[in-house]
Motif scaffolding. Structure first.
Motif, mmCIF file in Angstrom:
data_model
loop_
_atom_site.group_PDB
_atom_site.id
_atom_site.type_symbol
_atom_site.label_atom_id
_atom_site.label_comp_id
_atom_site.label_asym_id
_atom_site.label_seq_id
_atom_site.Cartn_x
_atom_site.Cartn_y
_atom_site.Cartn_z
ATOM 1 N N ILE A 1 0.745 -1.149 -0.044
ATOM 2 C CA ILE A 1 -0.197 -0.170 -0.095
ATOM 3 C C ILE A 1 1.033 1.188 0.018
ATOM 4 C CG2 ILE A 1 -1.787 1.415 1.300
ATOM 5 C CD1 ILE A 1 -2.639 -1.353 2.357
ATOM 6 N N LEU A 2 1.810 1.202 0.714
ATOM 7 C CA LEU A 2 2.912 2.344 0.811
ATOM 8 C C LEU A 2 3.371 2.506 -0.564
ATOM 9 C CD1 LEU A 2 3.874 4.325 2.858
ATOM 10 C CD2 LEU A 2 5.592 2.861 3.522
ATOM 11 N N VAL A 3 3.937 1.659 -1.429
ATOM 12 C CA VAL A 3 4.516 1.649 -2.510
ATOM 13 C C VAL A 3 3.448 2.395 -3.436
ATOM 14 C CG1 VAL A 3 5.393 0.654 -4.525
ATOM 15 C CG2 VAL A 3 6.411 0.107 -2.327
ATOM 16 N N SER A 4 2.340 1.707 -3.336
ATOM 17 C CA SER A 4 1.267 2.312 -4.416
ATOM 18 C C SER A 4 0.925 3.744 -3.989
ATOM 19 C CB SER A 4 -0.040 1.527 -3.903
ATOM 20 O OG SER A 4 -1.267 2.161 -4.674
ATOM 21 N N GLN A 5 0.979 4.301 -2.636
ATOM 22 C CA GLN A 5 0.826 5.728 -2.293
ATOM 23 C C GLN A 5 1.759 6.371 -3.102
ATOM 24 O OE1 GLN A 5 -1.848 7.416 -0.344
ATOM 25 N NE2 GLN A 5 -2.632 5.469 -0.605
ATOM 26 N N PHE A 6 2.966 5.915 -2.930
ATOM 27 C CA PHE A 6 4.237 6.841 -3.558
ATOM 28 C C PHE A 6 4.207 6.781 -4.990
ATOM 29 C CE2 PHE A 6 6.487 6.107 0.740
ATOM 30 C CZ PHE A 6 6.412 7.618 1.112
ATOM 31 N N ARG A 7 3.826 5.571 -5.544
ATOM 32 C CA ARG A 7 3.503 5.890 -7.203
ATOM 33 C C ARG A 7 2.609 6.828 -7.420
ATOM 34 N NH1 ARG A 7 4.111 -0.377 -8.104
ATOM 35 N NH2 ARG A 7 6.206 -0.513 -8.137
ATOM 36 N N LEU A 8 1.392 6.950 -6.969
ATOM 37 C CA LEU A 8 0.258 7.840 -7.004
ATOM 38 C C LEU A 8 0.653 9.402 -6.687
ATOM 39 C CD1 LEU A 8 -2.974 6.147 -5.332
ATOM 40 C CD2 LEU A 8 -2.318 6.676 -7.692
ATOM 41 N N LEU A 9 1.642 9.514 -5.704
ATOM 42 C CA LEU A 9 2.090 10.833 -5.615
ATOM 43 C C LEU A 9 3.073 11.053 -6.714
ATOM 44 C CD1 LEU A 9 2.780 10.930 -1.555
ATOM 45 C CD2 LEU A 9 1.315 12.403 -2.914
ATOM 46 N N GLN A 10 3.862 10.232 -7.184
ATOM 47 C CA GLN A 10 4.821 10.556 -7.946
ATOM 48 C C GLN A 10 4.030 10.911 -9.542
ATOM 49 O OE1 GLN A 10 7.197 7.013 -9.285
ATOM 50 N NE2 GLN A 10 9.042 8.441 -10.058
ATOM 51 N N ALA A 11 3.144 10.182 -9.832
ATOM 52 C CA ALA A 11 2.215 10.475 -11.038
ATOM 53 C C ALA A 11 1.786 11.594 -10.947
ATOM 54 C CB ALA A 11 1.315 9.189 -11.207
ATOM 55 N N ALA A 12 1.138 12.004 -9.747
ATOM 56 C CA ALA A 12 0.479 13.465 -9.862
ATOM 57 C C ALA A 12 1.530 14.496 -9.763
ATOM 58 C CB ALA A 12 -0.230 13.756 -8.149
ATOM 59 N N ILE A 13 2.874 14.411 -9.247
ATOM 60 C CA ILE A 13 3.766 15.473 -9.268
ATOM 61 C C ILE A 13 4.338 15.510 -10.855
ATOM 62 C CG2 ILE A 13 6.134 15.829 -8.798
ATOM 63 C CD1 ILE A 13 5.499 14.603 -6.092
ATOM 64 N N SER A 14 4.373 14.212 -11.531
ATOM 65 C CA SER A 14 4.968 14.453 -12.823
ATOM 66 C C SER A 14 3.762 14.548 -13.720
ATOM 67 C CB SER A 14 5.714 13.070 -13.274
ATOM 68 O OG SER A 14 4.690 11.909 -13.233
ATOM 69 N N GLU A 15 2.675 14.982 -13.605
ATOM 70 C CA GLU A 15 1.430 15.095 -14.241
ATOM 71 C C GLU A 15 1.127 13.966 -15.167
ATOM 72 O OE1 GLU A 15 1.597 19.920 -14.234
ATOM 73 O OE2 GLU A 15 2.411 19.072 -15.658
ATOM 74 N N ARG A 16 1.330 12.748 -14.607
ATOM 75 C CA ARG A 16 0.970 11.636 -15.686
ATOM 76 C C ARG A 16 -0.389 11.052 -15.169
ATOM 77 N NH1 ARG A 16 5.295 7.497 -15.564
ATOM 78 N NH2 ARG A 16 5.269 7.968 -13.449
ATOM 79 N N VAL A 17 -0.980 10.363 -16.089
ATOM 80 C CA VAL A 17 -2.113 9.509 -15.547
ATOM 81 C C VAL A 17 -1.711 8.168 -15.042
ATOM 82 C CG1 VAL A 17 -4.411 8.625 -16.592
ATOM 83 C CG2 VAL A 17 -3.504 10.675 -17.259
ATOM 84 N N ALA A 18 -2.295 7.929 -13.817
ATOM 85 C CA ALA A 18 -1.793 6.855 -13.080
ATOM 86 C C ALA A 18 -2.355 5.309 -13.762
ATOM 87 C CB ALA A 18 -2.217 6.660 -11.676
#
Length: 146
Positions: A129-146
């Motif tokens: 779950i933690l890795v998933s949360q960080f991937r979502l944050l990374q996608a949001a920061i880089s403005e990509r669609v998850a």
């Protein structure tokens, strides 16, 4: 400020679950290593005590966040104790020292391995779950669609 952004997510909660499962794994591994030592008493960290402490920390955090973000604040000042909410999870971390207990029963290796397996599953779930949360944050920061 980034700190309140992270504190309002599940990241600090997952961090405490991972810390607890790592500490408990060490205690359980010590039990397995010492089962044949005469007079050795099995030790464990209480998952129930940890869960109660974590629940209280989450409730304190949510109550302060509700007060601040729920429209109750009368000014631009944060309510008393708002900044202290970051210490809520520190109390959970510190509680690990007080929930260690000794069991006078003669628990066999099967029970210890079962507890290690359950503990490992809890750790793996929290990390996933933690890795998933960080991937979502990374996608949001880089403005990509998850």
């Amino acid at each position: 400020m980034a700190l309140p952004l992270f504190q309002s997510t599940t990241i600090p909660v997952l961090e405490q679950v991972v810390n607890f499962s790592q500490a408990r794994h060490g205690v359980l591994a010590g039990n397995v290593a010492n089962l044949d030592v005469p007079g050795y008493r099995v030790r464990d960290l209480s998952p129930e005590a940890f869960q109660d402490s974590l629940k209280q920390a989450i409730e304190r955090r949510d109550n302060v966040a509700h007060y601040h973000y729920g429209g109750y604040a009368q000014s631009d000042r944060s309510p008393p104790g708002f900044e202290d909410r970051y210490d809520n999870f520190r109390e959970v971390k510190d509680s690990l020292k007080s929930i260690l207990y000794h069991d006078d029963s003669n628990v066999g290796i099967e029970h210890q391995i079962t507890e290690i397996t359950k503990n490992q599953a809890q750790h793996d779930l929290a990390m996933t779950i933690l890795v998933s949360q960080f991937r979502l944050l990374q996608a949001a920061i880089s403005e990509r669609v998850a």
